[in-house]
Design an enzyme around this catalytic site. Structure first.
Site, PDB file in Angstrom:
ATOM      1  N   GLY A 239       0.737  -1.310   0.084  1.00 19.20           N
ATOM      2  CA  GLY A 239       0.192   0.213   0.026  1.00 19.20           C
ATOM      3  C   GLY A 239       0.716   1.248   0.023  1.00 19.20           C
ATOM      4  N   GLU A 273       3.952  -6.890   1.789  1.00 23.57           N
ATOM      5  CA  GLU A 273       3.520  -7.177   0.280  1.00 23.57           C
ATOM      6  C   GLU A 273       3.492  -6.021  -0.449  1.00 23.57           C
ATOM      7  OE1 GLU A 273       0.281 -10.671   1.619  1.00 23.57           O
ATOM      8  OE2 GLU A 273      -0.354  -8.489   1.273  1.00 23.57           O
ATOM      9  N   GLY A 275       4.155  -3.522  -3.670  1.00 21.77           N
ATOM     10  CA  GLY A 275       3.886  -3.637  -5.176  1.00 21.77           C
ATOM     11  C   GLY A 275       4.398  -2.531  -5.903  1.00 21.77           C
ATOM     12  N   ARG A 312      -5.429   3.100 -15.726  1.00 22.21           N
ATOM     13  CA  ARG A 312      -5.468   4.022 -14.462  1.00 22.21           C
ATOM     14  C   ARG A 312      -6.177   5.332 -14.552  1.00 22.21           C
ATOM     15  NH1 ARG A 312      -2.002   5.123 -11.252  1.00 22.21           N
ATOM     16  NH2 ARG A 312      -3.050   4.563  -9.447  1.00 22.21           N
ATOM     17  N   TYR A 316      -9.560   5.206 -12.411  1.00 23.32           N
ATOM     18  CA  TYR A 316      -9.293   6.020 -10.955  1.00 23.32           C
ATOM     19  C   TYR A 316      -9.013   7.460 -11.190  1.00 23.32           C
ATOM     20  CZ  TYR A 316      -7.620   1.298 -10.204  1.00 23.32           C
ATOM     21  OH  TYR A 316      -7.472  -0.029 -10.087  1.00 23.32           O
ATOM     22  N   CYS A 346     -12.476   3.784 -28.881  1.00 27.33           N
ATOM     23  CA  CYS A 346     -13.862   4.098 -29.161  1.00 27.33           C
ATOM     24  C   CYS A 346     -14.497   4.355 -27.606  1.00 27.33           C
ATOM     25  CB  CYS A 346     -14.697   3.318 -30.027  1.00 27.33           C
ATOM     26  SG  CYS A 346     -13.559   2.867 -31.167  1.00 27.33           S
ATOM     27  N   GLU A 347     -14.140   5.129 -26.714  1.00 28.77           N
ATOM     28  CA  GLU A 347     -14.521   5.447 -25.453  1.00 28.77           C
ATOM     29  C   GLU A 347     -14.143   6.846 -25.134  1.00 28.77           C
ATOM     30  OE1 GLU A 347     -15.720   3.243 -22.703  1.00 28.77           O
ATOM     31  OE2 GLU A 347     -15.665   1.184 -23.622  1.00 28.77           O
ATOM     32  N   TYR A 375       0.475  -1.745 -12.095  1.00 29.95           N
ATOM     33  CA  TYR A 375      -0.819  -1.697 -12.355  1.00 29.95           C
ATOM     34  C   TYR A 375      -0.963  -1.146 -13.880  1.00 29.95           C
ATOM     35  CZ  TYR A 375      -1.087  -2.593  -7.622  1.00 29.95           C
ATOM     36  OH  TYR A 375      -0.963  -3.403  -6.289  1.00 29.95           O
TER      37      TYR A 375
HETATM   38  N1  LLP Z   1      -1.403  -7.075  -0.945  1.00 33.84           N
HETATM   39  C1  LLP Z   1      -2.701  -7.074  -1.022  1.00 33.84           C
HETATM   40  C2  LLP Z   1      -3.479  -8.151  -0.274  1.00 33.84           C
HETATM   41  C3  LLP Z   1      -3.136  -6.316  -1.965  1.00 33.84           C
HETATM   42  O1  LLP Z   1      -4.346  -6.572  -2.224  1.00 33.84           O
HETATM   43  C4  LLP Z   1      -2.489  -5.415  -2.766  1.00 33.84           C
HETATM   44  C5  LLP Z   1      -3.100  -4.467  -3.624  1.00 33.84           C
HETATM   45  C6  LLP Z   1      -1.106  -5.306  -2.335  1.00 33.84           C
HETATM   46  C7  LLP Z   1      -0.633  -5.976  -1.310  1.00 33.84           C
HETATM   47  C8  LLP Z   1      -0.097  -4.598  -2.794  1.00 33.84           C
HETATM   48  O2  LLP Z   1      -0.697  -3.136  -2.720  1.00 33.84           O
HETATM   49  P1  LLP Z   1       0.462  -2.040  -3.322  1.00 33.84           P
HETATM   50  O3  LLP Z   1       1.575  -2.035  -2.315  1.00 33.84           O
HETATM   51  O4  LLP Z   1       0.905  -2.030  -4.639  1.00 33.84           O
HETATM   52  O5  LLP Z   1      -0.299  -0.755  -3.175  1.00 33.84           O
HETATM   53  N2  LLP Z   1      -5.002  -1.241  -9.531  1.00 33.84           N
HETATM   54  C9  LLP Z   1      -4.857  -0.177  -8.500  1.00 33.84           C
HETATM   55  C10 LLP Z   1      -4.330  -0.787  -7.209  1.00 33.84           C
HETATM   56  C11 LLP Z   1      -5.015  -1.886  -6.634  1.00 33.84           C
HETATM   57  C12 LLP Z   1      -4.328  -2.566  -5.505  1.00 33.84           C
HETATM   58  C13 LLP Z   1      -4.886  -3.991  -5.105  1.00 33.84           C
HETATM   59  N3  LLP Z   1      -4.257  -4.476  -4.043  1.00 33.84           N
HETATM   60  C14 LLP Z   1      -4.270   1.132  -8.896  1.00 33.84           C
HETATM   61  O6  LLP Z   1      -3.659   0.883 -10.317  1.00 33.84           O
HETATM   62  O7  LLP Z   1      -4.195   2.022  -8.283  1.00 33.84           O
END
Ligand code: LLP
Length: 419
Positions: A239, A273, A275, A312, A316, A346-347, A375
Site C-alpha cells: 500500500g 507485500e 507492489g 489507471r 481512477y 472508442c470510448e 498496474y
Molecule cells: N497485498 C494485497 C492483499 C493487495 O490487495 C495489494 C494490492 C497489495 C498487497 C499491493 O499493494 P501496493 O503495495 O501495490 O499498493 N489497480 C490499483 C491498485 C490496486 C491494488 C490492489 N491490491 C491502481 O492502479 O492504483
C-alpha cells in the site's frame, strides 16, 4: 527517485535513450529500469533491517517474469492472488516457503495447487474459506499454515476503489469474527493459524492509517497472547504510496521509523507485500503522437496507446506525468498548449491526461507516460482487438525484450467458429 532522466534534452532509461527504444521495438512500449526496481526493493529492506522482514513483492502490480525473477534473485518472496500468479512464481523459481496467497475467492483447484507447492501461508479472508482449506488439506493429508486477514476498519485516505481495510469492503475478517475463529481453531485440525495479515489499501501517502491499523492489530495480538494463543507471523500488507504528481509520500525510512516500534512490540516475524512502491516508478509507457486535433473547444493529442494499455486514468482518474521524450529547446521558446492526451479507443474514457499543459508536439514524436510500472501492463487488455504492448527492461546500457508485442493471431488463438 528513479533512473528515467533527461541528458542533453533527451529522456534516458539508465544508459539508453528512450527514443531509440521506441524506434527499435515500436510503440506503445513499456520500458522498465532494472536498477530502479532493485533500488526500491533494497530501500525497503534496509529500512526494516532490524526486523529482517520477508518482503513478498505483490505480483499483481506487474507480473512480468523478468521482473519477478530479478526480485526473487535478490531474496524477495512473492504475494500472489490466483493460480496464474502461483504458476508465475514457481516458473521463476520462487521457493514455496516465500509465497503468501491472498484473495477472497480462492477456488478448490487453486487451494490444492498452492498446498502442493508448499506455500508459506494462505491469507484467509473468511470462515468458509478456512473450512475449505481445512477440508482440502485433510484430503491431501497435509497440515497447512494460514494467516487470518483482518479487516481493521480504518480509513486509508486513498481512492475509494483501492480502499480495502474498511468494513464496507469485501476483504478480511473483523476482529470479533477472527477471535471466534481462533478460539474454535480445534474445529480446523488440518490448518495451523499461525499469523495475522492486513492490507488496508493502496497508494497510501501518510503513515497515520498504518499506525491506526497496526495499533489495533497489536492490541489484538496481546489479547490473544494473554489467552494462550501464540502466533508466528504478522503480515502488514503493501500500500505504500509513490510520487505520481506532487504528492509527498512517506519514504521507506520514515514509514519504518513510525511503524517499527509497534511491530517490534508484537514479537512476531514480519512479512510485507509491497507492489507499487517497488515497481511503480521503475516503468514508463512510451506512446507515439498520431495526430494533433483541435476543435473550437479543445485540443487533443491522439496517441497510439490507449486505455487498454494503461487503464489507471480511465478507472481512477489517476494522474500520470506525461513528457515528450525529446525536449525541443529552452522552456521560454517552447509553445505550450492545454490539451487532452487521448488514445484511439472508442470510448470517451480513453485518455491519459485531461486539460494538461504540454509543449507542442509533432506527429511522429514520442511521449512518455511516467510512473506506469505498477498496474500498467498487468491491467492491460485486448479491448478493441488491440495487441498488448511489448515490454523491455534496461540494465545500464543493455536492453532486454521481456515481452514480445502480441501478434494479431494471438487475439483469436483460442476462439472457435462452429461449423
Ligand atoms: N497485498 C494485497 C492483499 C493487495 O490487495 C495489494 C494490492 C497489495 C498487497 C499491493 O499493494 P501496493 O503495495 O501495490 O499498493 N489497480 C490499483 C491498485 C490496486 C491494488 C490492489 N491490491 C491502481 O492502479 O492504483
Amino acid at each position: 527517485m528513479h533512473e528515467f532522466n533527461f541528458k542533453n534534452r533527451r529522456l534516458y532509461c539508465e544508459g539508453v535513450e528512450v527514443e531509440e527504444l521506441a524506434e527499435k521495438y515500436g510503440t506503445p512500449l513499456y520500458v522498465y529500469s532494472y536498477h530502479t526496481l532493485i533500488d526500491h526493493f533494497l530501500k525497503l529492506q534496509n529500512a526494516f533491517l532490524t526486523v529482517s522482514p520477508l518482503i513478498c513483492y505483490s505480483v499483481k502490480a506487474n507480473s512480468n517474469l523478468a521482473i519477478l525473477k530479478s526480485l526473487v534473485d535478490k531474496g524477495a518472496g512473492l504475494d500472489i492472488v490466483s493460480g496464474g500468479e502461483l504458476k508465475r512464481a514457481l516458473k521463476v523459481g520462487c521457493p514455496g516457503k516465500k509465497i503468501v496467497y491472498a484473495s477472497v475467492g480462492k477456488t478448490d483447484k487453486e487451494i490444492e495447487e498452492a498446498i502442493k507447492a508448499g506455500i508459506l501461508l494462505f491469507n484467509v479472508e473468511s470462515e468458509p474459506e478456512l473450512a475449505n482449506i481445512n477440508r482440502i488439506a485433510a484430503k491431501l493429508r497435509k497440515k497447512v499454515k494460514v494467516a487470518l486477514r483482518i479487516n481493521p476498519d480504518v480509513e486509508p485516505k486513498t481512492h475509494k476503489f483501492i480502499t480495502t481495510g474498511k468494513l464496507t469492503n469485501k476483504f478480511g475478517i473483523d476482529f470479533k469474527a477472527a477471535e471466534k475463529i481462533l478460539y474454535s481453531r480445534s474445529n480446523f485440525p488440518s490448518v495451523i493459524i499461525s499469523g495475522l495479515h492486513l492490507h488496508i489499501g493502496s497508494q497510501i501517502t501518510e503513515s497515520s492509517p498504518y499506525m491506526a491499523a497496526f495499533s489495533k492489530i497489536s492490541f489484538f495480538i496481546r489479547k490473544l497472547k494473554n489467552s494462550g494463543i501464540n502466533l508466528e507471523y504478522l503480515n502488514i500488507g503493501g500500500g505504500l504510496g509513490i510520487v505520481y504528481n506532487n504528492e509527498t509520500p512517506q519514504t521507506a525510512q520514515l514509514y519504518a521509523k513510525k511503524v517499527l516500534p509497534i511491530l517490534k512490540e508484537t514479537g512476531l516475524k514480519i512479512i510485507m507485500e509491497p507492489g507499487r512502491f517497488i515497481i511503480g516508478n521503475a516503468g514508463i509507457l512510451v506512446v507515439k503522437v498520431l495526430y494533433n486535433k483541435d476543435n473550437p473547444l479543445k485540443k487533443f493529442i491522439i496517441v497510439d496507446g490507449g486505455m487498454n494499455d494503461l487503464i489507471r486514468p480511465a478507472l481512477y482518474d489517476a494522474y500520470h506525468n506525461i513528457v515528450p521524450v525529446k525536449q525541443s529547446g529552452r522552456k521560454s521558446q517552447v509553445t505550450s498548449r492545454k490539451c487532452d492526451v487521448v488514445g484511439p479507443i472508442c470510448e470517451s474514457g480513453d485518455f491519459f491526461a485531461k486539460g494538461r499543459v504540454l509543449p507542442q508536439v509533432k506527429e511522429g514524436e514520442y511521449l512518455a507516460v511516467m510512473s506506469a510500472g505498477a498496474y500498467g501492463f498487468s491491467m492491460s487488455s485486448n479491448y478493441n482487438s488491440r495487441r498488448r504492448a511489448a515490454e523491455v527492461m534496461v540494465v545500464k546500457d543493455k536492453v532486454f525484450l521481456v515481452r514480445k508485442r502480441e501478434e494479431y493471431e494471438d487475439l483469436y488463438r483460442n476462439e472457435i467458429v462452429p461449423a
